[in-house]
Design an enzyme around this catalytic site. Structure first.
Site, short mmCIF file in Angstrom:
data_model
loop_
_atom_site.label_atom_id
_atom_site.label_comp_id
_atom_site.label_asym_id
_atom_site.label_seq_id
_atom_site.Cartn_x
_atom_site.Cartn_y
_atom_site.Cartn_z
N HIS A 121 61.88 45.87 50.74
CA HIS A 121 62.13 45.24 49.44
C HIS A 121 63.39 45.70 48.71
O HIS A 121 63.57 45.41 47.54
CB HIS A 121 60.92 45.45 48.53
CG HIS A 121 59.80 44.55 48.88
ND1 HIS A 121 58.73 44.30 48.04
CD2 HIS A 121 59.56 43.80 49.98
CE1 HIS A 121 57.90 43.46 48.61
NE2 HIS A 121 58.37 43.16 49.80
N HIS A 132 54.43 50.58 51.60
CA HIS A 132 54.25 49.44 52.49
C HIS A 132 55.35 49.58 53.53
O HIS A 132 56.50 49.26 53.26
CB HIS A 132 54.45 48.11 51.73
CG HIS A 132 53.19 47.56 51.18
ND1 HIS A 132 53.11 46.31 50.63
CD2 HIS A 132 51.93 48.07 51.12
CE1 HIS A 132 51.87 46.08 50.23
NE2 HIS A 132 51.14 47.13 50.51
N ASP A 163 64.16 40.91 54.07
CA ASP A 163 62.76 41.33 54.06
C ASP A 163 61.97 40.48 55.05
O ASP A 163 61.09 39.71 54.67
CB ASP A 163 62.21 41.19 52.63
CG ASP A 163 60.75 41.62 52.54
OD1 ASP A 163 60.36 42.53 53.29
OD2 ASP A 163 60.02 41.03 51.72
N LYS A 199 60.40 44.22 44.00
CA LYS A 199 61.15 43.58 45.09
C LYS A 199 62.53 43.18 44.59
O LYS A 199 62.70 42.84 43.43
CB LYS A 199 60.33 42.35 45.53
CG LYS A 199 60.86 41.66 46.75
CD LYS A 199 59.76 40.79 47.36
CE LYS A 199 60.32 39.94 48.48
NZ LYS A 199 59.29 39.29 49.28
N ASP A 225 52.86 46.99 56.24
CA ASP A 225 52.96 45.61 55.75
C ASP A 225 54.01 44.85 56.55
O ASP A 225 55.21 45.01 56.31
CB ASP A 225 53.33 45.59 54.26
CG ASP A 225 53.43 44.17 53.71
OD1 ASP A 225 52.98 43.22 54.40
OD2 ASP A 225 53.96 44.00 52.59
N GLU A 255 54.11 46.57 42.98
CA GLU A 255 55.13 46.51 44.04
C GLU A 255 56.33 45.66 43.62
O GLU A 255 56.22 44.45 43.45
CB GLU A 255 54.47 45.92 45.30
CG GLU A 255 55.40 45.80 46.50
CD GLU A 255 54.66 45.24 47.73
OE1 GLU A 255 53.46 44.90 47.63
OE2 GLU A 255 55.31 45.12 48.78
N ASP A 276 59.90 41.32 57.45
CA ASP A 276 58.56 41.79 57.85
C ASP A 276 58.34 41.80 59.34
O ASP A 276 57.28 41.40 59.82
CB ASP A 276 57.47 40.96 57.14
CG ASP A 276 57.41 41.28 55.66
OD1 ASP A 276 57.01 42.38 55.31
OD2 ASP A 276 57.79 40.40 54.84
N ASP A 334 57.82 49.09 49.17
CA ASP A 334 57.84 48.37 50.45
C ASP A 334 59.23 48.55 51.04
O ASP A 334 60.24 48.24 50.39
CB ASP A 334 57.52 46.89 50.19
CG ASP A 334 57.43 46.08 51.46
OD1 ASP A 334 58.37 46.14 52.28
OD2 ASP A 334 56.44 45.33 51.62
N TRP A 339 51.41 42.67 43.60
CA TRP A 339 52.72 42.10 43.95
C TRP A 339 52.70 40.61 43.57
O TRP A 339 51.76 39.90 43.91
CB TRP A 339 53.04 42.23 45.44
CG TRP A 339 54.29 41.44 45.77
CD1 TRP A 339 55.57 41.77 45.45
CD2 TRP A 339 54.36 40.15 46.41
NE1 TRP A 339 56.43 40.77 45.86
CE2 TRP A 339 55.72 39.77 46.45
CE3 TRP A 339 53.39 39.28 46.94
CZ2 TRP A 339 56.14 38.55 47.00
CZ3 TRP A 339 53.81 38.08 47.50
CH2 TRP A 339 55.19 37.73 47.53
C1 RNT Z 1 55.60 40.57 49.82
C2 RNT Z 1 55.01 41.91 49.65
C3 RNT Z 1 53.52 41.96 49.68
C4 RNT Z 1 52.91 41.06 50.71
C5 RNT Z 1 51.42 41.17 50.84
C6 RNT Z 1 50.85 40.03 51.62
O1 RNT Z 1 56.97 40.61 49.89
O2 RNT Z 1 55.53 42.79 50.60
O3 RNT Z 1 53.10 43.27 49.85
O4 RNT Z 1 53.48 41.29 51.97
O5 RNT Z 1 50.88 41.28 49.60
ZN ZN Z 2 54.61 44.76 50.72
#
Ligand code: RNT
Ligand code: ZN
Length: 421
Positions: free
Chosen positions: A265, A289, A297, A231, A329, A229, A299, A262, A188
């Site tokens: 994302h 993720h 996003d 986004k 994640d 990955e 998290d 993810d 990523w």
């Molecule tokens: C970031 C991605 C990625 C990170 C990690 C730390 O938007 O989700 O996966 O969260 O690599």
């Molecule tokens: Zn991620």
């Protein structure tokens, strides 16, 4: 506070087993399947993705908020915190690592770390029977020039990170070989622009070339599984993300590489639930993720939700276990970090178990016969089948706390260990 009573849990399980059997579901088989499906825990929740390098004040491309005390400061602390979290979850666990968590003998540039710099992680994984996943950390570093890595206009910057990307694959492959279970290596990068680019194609050509070089080295699939990955956007790069979903999906399908999806994302009205069956027809390896975006996003810590259950149901309905790997994640520094891990692991575990217990064939039968009334009515009733009785039994069998007792243990760990840091 609640303490679980083993006898009544076993009795409830026996009764739940009968209920499920009436719907054609074998709870013992579901439990067996549960025990074999790994959930990969992201180690970076333990220290707010800081890592162990000493780079001074560099800008990070990951947005972590909060300053709850007790973050892990080194490998020993981080591993101890993860062990604590694992002792409170009945899942089969793996650990997902970033290259910033290397523990080299002497300070080593990010793009020169080697398998032996992860010796402590590898030995610990062996002792605890854990698989390990890996990521090169393309962020928070002086060579992230204006937030760019593999797609930078500067060749020296791209070369620096290509080396990091190759190194990460070498590390992951060595880990997979030594542990005897493949390691998923995820790429990523945060590369993108705040405002409208004049030349989108150029950056994507650079990224394509960089990936081509990174993937030149060949490793057996039983050691290393490659994913990338994508986004939609990030804070500060609202107008343009080089590594978009279309870019990686096309690259993956054409080059036989995997993708990482993810859940934070995508556009908030899109769901990964609907993407798995589409991508899995053309891409062999998909890593999840699982995150919880709140409006963006963000998290947030994973909790039980329709989306989470839907994801696990999708894996079960499509028999995608094995092809699609489960990883978490998220990162929250406003609450106890060990608790954050446990909350997410238990949420993922409960959703996985619920999915495994789903009387899927009855839903499929209703759909196939065009009886959409039954499909909807049944799926509503199935939400209230006694999955929690099965969960409790699973926890008792695994020797982990059944319910809120886990929180007492985390509070004690906070007083005895985290507060002393
Ligand atoms: C970031 C991605 C990625 C990170 C990690 C730390 O938007 O989700 O996966 O969260 O690599
Ligand atoms: Zn991620």
């Amino acid at each position: 506070m609640y303490t679980s009573d083993k006898d009544s849990i076993v009795k409830s399980y026996e009764s739940a087993k009968k209920t499920y059997a009436a719907f054609g579901v074998d709870t013992d088989a579901a439990l067996k399947a549960f025990r074999e499906i790994p959930v990969s825990l992201h180690n970076w929740q333990g220290d707010d993705i800081k890592g162990f390098e000493d780079l001074g004040d560099v800008q990070s491309q990951n947005v972590v908020t909060g300053n709850y005390p007790g973050a892990a400061r080194n490998g020993e602390e981080l591993r101890a915190d993860i062990e604590k979290a694992f002792s409170l979850s009945p899942c089969k666990h793996r650990v997902n690592l970033h290259s910033v968590y290397a523990e080299p003998q002497k300070p080593t540039p990010r793009n020169e770390v080697a398998p032996e710099d992860f010796r402590k992680w590898i030995d610990w994984a062996k002792q605890n029977d854990l698989g390990l996943d890996f990521n090169a950390s393309f962020f928070a570093h002086p060579m992230m020039v204006e937030g760019f890595s593999l797609s930078s206009r500067r060749k020296d910057v791209r070369d620096y990170w290509i080396k990091a990307g190759k190194g990460a694959r070498e590390i992951a492959a060595a880990i997979g070989k030594e542990l005897g279970v493949s390691s998923w290596n995820d790429i990523w990068i945060p590369d993108g622009l705040k405002d409208i680019p004049a030349n989108r194609l150029l950056y994507r050509e650079y990224l394509k070339d960089s990936l081509d070089r990174i993937f030149e080295d060949k490793y057996p699939h039983e050691h290393l599984i490659d994913v990338m990955e994508g986004k939609l956007f990030g804070i500060g790069v609202e107008s343009f993300t080089v590594g978009s979903h279309e870019f990686y999906l096309a690259y993956a399908a054409k080059n036989g590489v995997g993708v990482c999806m993810d859940t934070g994302h995508y556009h908030p009205t899109e769901s990964v639930v609907d993407k798995l069956s589409a991508a899995s027809l053309f891409v062999d390896d998909i890593l999840l993720h699982i995150s919880r975006g709140v409006r963006w996003d963000s998290d947030h810590v994973l909790i039980q939700s329709d989306e989470l259950t839907g994801l696990m149901q999708e894996l079960k309905r499509g028999n995608l276990f094995g092809k699609v790997a489960i990883g978490l994640d998220y990162f929250d520094a406003t609450i106890n970090r060990v608790a954050a891990w446990v909350i997410g692991l238990r949420a993922a575990g409960k959703a996985l178990l619920t999915a495994l217990l789903e009387p899927t064939s009855l839903l499929e039968k209703a759909e196939a016969s065009g009886d959409f009334t039954s499909r909807l009515a049944l799926s509503e009733e199935f939400k209230n089948l006694p999955q929690s009785a099965v969960w409790d039994y699973l926890c008792v069998e695994k020797g982990v706390p059944v319910s809120t007792e886990w929180l007492d243990e985390v509070k004690k760990y906070e007083t005895d260990v985290l507060d002393l840091r």
